[in-house]
Design a protein around this motif. Structure first.
Motif, PDB file in Angstrom:
ATOM      1  N   PRO A 235     -10.234 -10.307  -9.249  1.00 14.77           N
ATOM      2  CA  PRO A 235      -9.399  -9.678 -10.270  1.00 14.77           C
ATOM      3  C   PRO A 235      -8.187 -10.542 -10.612  1.00 14.77           C
ATOM      4  N   SER A 236      -7.722 -10.458 -11.838  1.00 20.20           N
ATOM      5  CA  SER A 236      -6.540 -11.206 -12.262  1.00 20.20           C
ATOM      6  C   SER A 236      -5.387 -10.227 -12.449  1.00 20.20           C
ATOM      7  N   ASP A 237      -5.005  -9.577 -11.357  1.00 23.04           N
ATOM      8  CA  ASP A 237      -3.963  -8.561 -11.403  1.00 23.04           C
ATOM      9  C   ASP A 237      -2.618  -9.052 -10.886  1.00 23.04           C
ATOM     10  N   GLY A 238      -2.505 -10.352 -10.604  1.00 26.30           N
ATOM     11  CA  GLY A 238      -1.235 -10.901 -10.151  1.00 26.30           C
ATOM     12  C   GLY A 238      -1.084 -10.994  -8.648  1.00 26.30           C
ATOM     13  N   TYR A 239      -1.977 -10.371  -7.888  1.00 27.89           N
ATOM     14  CA  TYR A 239      -1.898 -10.417  -6.430  1.00 27.89           C
ATOM     15  C   TYR A 239      -2.537 -11.689  -5.880  1.00 27.89           C
ATOM     16  N   LEU A 240      -1.983 -12.187  -4.794  1.00 27.44           N
ATOM     17  CA  LEU A 240      -2.610 -13.253  -4.016  1.00 27.44           C
ATOM     18  C   LEU A 240      -3.394 -12.590  -2.906  1.00 27.44           C
ATOM     19  N   ARG A 241      -4.579 -13.091  -2.612  1.00 25.12           N
ATOM     20  CA  ARG A 241      -5.436 -12.491  -1.593  1.00 25.12           C
ATOM     21  C   ARG A 241      -5.866 -13.532  -0.579  1.00 25.12           C
TER      22      ARG A 241
ATOM     23  N   TYR B 186       5.225 -10.680   4.974  1.00 22.77           N
ATOM     24  CA  TYR B 186       5.307 -10.241   3.577  1.00 22.77           C
ATOM     25  C   TYR B 186       5.444  -8.716   3.547  1.00 22.77           C
ATOM     26  N   PRO B 187       6.658  -8.190   3.740  1.00 26.51           N
ATOM     27  CA  PRO B 187       6.852  -6.734   3.823  1.00 26.51           C
ATOM     28  C   PRO B 187       6.373  -6.001   2.573  1.00 26.51           C
ATOM     29  N   LYS B 188       5.834  -4.823   2.804  1.00 27.95           N
ATOM     30  CA  LYS B 188       5.290  -4.016   1.716  1.00 27.95           C
ATOM     31  C   LYS B 188       6.335  -3.720   0.645  1.00 27.95           C
ATOM     32  N   GLY B 189       7.562  -3.452   1.071  1.00 30.87           N
ATOM     33  CA  GLY B 189       8.616  -3.117   0.120  1.00 30.87           C
ATOM     34  C   GLY B 189       8.939  -4.223  -0.868  1.00 30.87           C
ATOM     35  N   GLY B 190       8.814  -5.476  -0.457  1.00 30.92           N
ATOM     36  CA  GLY B 190       9.141  -6.587  -1.341  1.00 30.92           C
ATOM     37  C   GLY B 190       7.937  -7.188  -2.036  1.00 30.92           C
ATOM     38  N   TYR B 191       6.840  -7.297  -1.305  1.00 34.46           N
ATOM     39  CA  TYR B 191       5.657  -7.984  -1.821  1.00 34.46           C
ATOM     40  C   TYR B 191       4.516  -7.041  -2.208  1.00 34.46           C
ATOM     41  N   MET B 192       4.707  -5.752  -1.999  1.00 34.25           N
ATOM     42  CA  MET B 192       3.652  -4.759  -2.230  1.00 34.25           C
ATOM     43  C   MET B 192       2.378  -5.136  -1.457  1.00 34.25           C
TER      44      MET B 192
ATOM     45  N   GLY C  88     -19.662  -7.488  15.663  1.00 33.70           N
ATOM     46  CA  GLY C  88     -18.353  -6.960  16.009  1.00 33.70           C
ATOM     47  C   GLY C  88     -17.159  -7.622  15.343  1.00 33.70           C
ATOM     48  N   GLU C  89     -17.362  -8.713  14.606  1.00 32.87           N
ATOM     49  CA  GLU C  89     -16.225  -9.313  13.911  1.00 32.87           C
ATOM     50  C   GLU C  89     -15.781  -8.406  12.766  1.00 32.87           C
ATOM     51  N   ILE C  90     -14.524  -8.569  12.385  1.00 29.94           N
ATOM     52  CA  ILE C  90     -13.965  -7.807  11.270  1.00 29.94           C
ATOM     53  C   ILE C  90     -13.698  -8.770  10.124  1.00 29.94           C
ATOM     54  N   GLU C  91     -14.154  -8.403   8.941  1.00 29.75           N
ATOM     55  CA  GLU C  91     -13.828  -9.148   7.731  1.00 29.75           C
ATOM     56  C   GLU C  91     -12.842  -8.289   6.954  1.00 29.75           C
ATOM     57  N   PHE C  92     -11.707  -8.870   6.613  1.00 35.54           N
ATOM     58  CA  PHE C  92     -10.708  -8.094   5.893  1.00 35.54           C
ATOM     59  C   PHE C  92      -9.958  -8.970   4.916  1.00 35.54           C
ATOM     60  N   THR C  93      -9.441  -8.327   3.889  1.00 32.14           N
ATOM     61  CA  THR C  93      -8.680  -9.009   2.855  1.00 32.14           C
ATOM     62  C   THR C  93      -7.289  -8.389   2.780  1.00 32.14           C
ATOM     63  N   MET C  94      -6.297  -9.271   2.809  1.00 30.65           N
ATOM     64  CA  MET C  94      -4.897  -8.871   2.652  1.00 30.65           C
ATOM     65  C   MET C  94      -4.463  -9.314   1.259  1.00 30.65           C
ATOM     66  N   ARG C  95      -3.611  -8.507   0.626  1.00 28.39           N
ATOM     67  CA  ARG C  95      -3.111  -8.884  -0.677  1.00 28.39           C
ATOM     68  C   ARG C  95      -1.603  -8.753  -0.705  1.00 28.39           C
ATOM     69  N   ARG C  96      -0.963  -9.549  -1.587  1.00 22.64           N
ATOM     70  CA  ARG C  96       0.487  -9.507  -1.768  1.00 22.64           C
ATOM     71  C   ARG C  96       0.828 -10.112  -3.105  1.00 22.64           C
ATOM     72  N   LEU C  97       2.021  -9.802  -3.578  1.00 27.99           N
ATOM     73  CA  LEU C  97       2.535 -10.447  -4.779  1.00 27.99           C
ATOM     74  C   LEU C  97       3.011 -11.851  -4.406  1.00 27.99           C
ATOM     75  N   PRO C  98       3.061 -12.782  -5.365  1.00 30.38           N
ATOM     76  CA  PRO C  98       3.474 -14.149  -5.064  1.00 30.38           C
ATOM     77  C   PRO C  98       4.926 -14.263  -4.589  1.00 30.38           C
ATOM     78  N   SER C  99       5.782 -13.357  -5.018  1.00 25.24           N
ATOM     79  CA  SER C  99       7.187 -13.385  -4.574  1.00 25.24           C
ATOM     80  C   SER C  99       7.695 -11.962  -4.466  1.00 25.24           C
ATOM     81  N   ALA C 100       8.842 -11.841  -3.812  1.00 26.77           N
ATOM     82  CA  ALA C 100       9.443 -10.517  -3.620  1.00 26.77           C
ATOM     83  C   ALA C 100      10.491 -10.215  -4.687  1.00 26.77           C
ATOM     84  N   ASP C 101      10.428 -10.909  -5.805  1.00 24.85           N
ATOM     85  CA  ASP C 101      11.421 -10.711  -6.884  1.00 24.85           C
ATOM     86  C   ASP C 101      11.295  -9.357  -7.501  1.00 24.85           C
TER      87      ASP C 101
END
Length: 76
Positions: free
Chosen positions: A18-24, A45-51, A63-76
């Motif tokens: 997706p092109s929603d602005g998040y880095l993954r 990358y705290p949730k309050g600043g980077y979502m 038994g391995e876990i596959e997971f994706t983390m997402r955040r905004l590029p900056s906390a501006d």
């Protein structure tokens, strides 16, 4: 032939990002290391600043876990 949920998830995982602005970042780690990596990510990358959020989390065969983390590029 019936489609298993895991097969469908694998097919969908290869689709366009997706092109929603998040880095993954996607990781494959043993369960305890996966938990620690997610905690470290949310500390760095705290949730309050980077979502920041865990976008997906699934157990793979073996038994391995596959997971994706997402955040905004900056906390501006």
């Amino acid at each position: 032939m019936a489609i298993r949920p895991r097969d469908l998830a694998s097919r969908m995982g290869g689709r366009r990002k997706p092109s929603d602005g998040y880095l993954r970042e996607t990781f494959k780690l043993p369960r305890e290391q996966a938990r620690q990596k997610a905690r470290d990510f949310l500390t760095r990358y705290p949730k309050g600043g980077y979502m920041s959020a865990v976008e997906s989390w699934r157990e793979l065969p073996g038994g391995e876990i596959e997971f994706t983390m997402r955040r905004l590029p900056s906390a501006d």
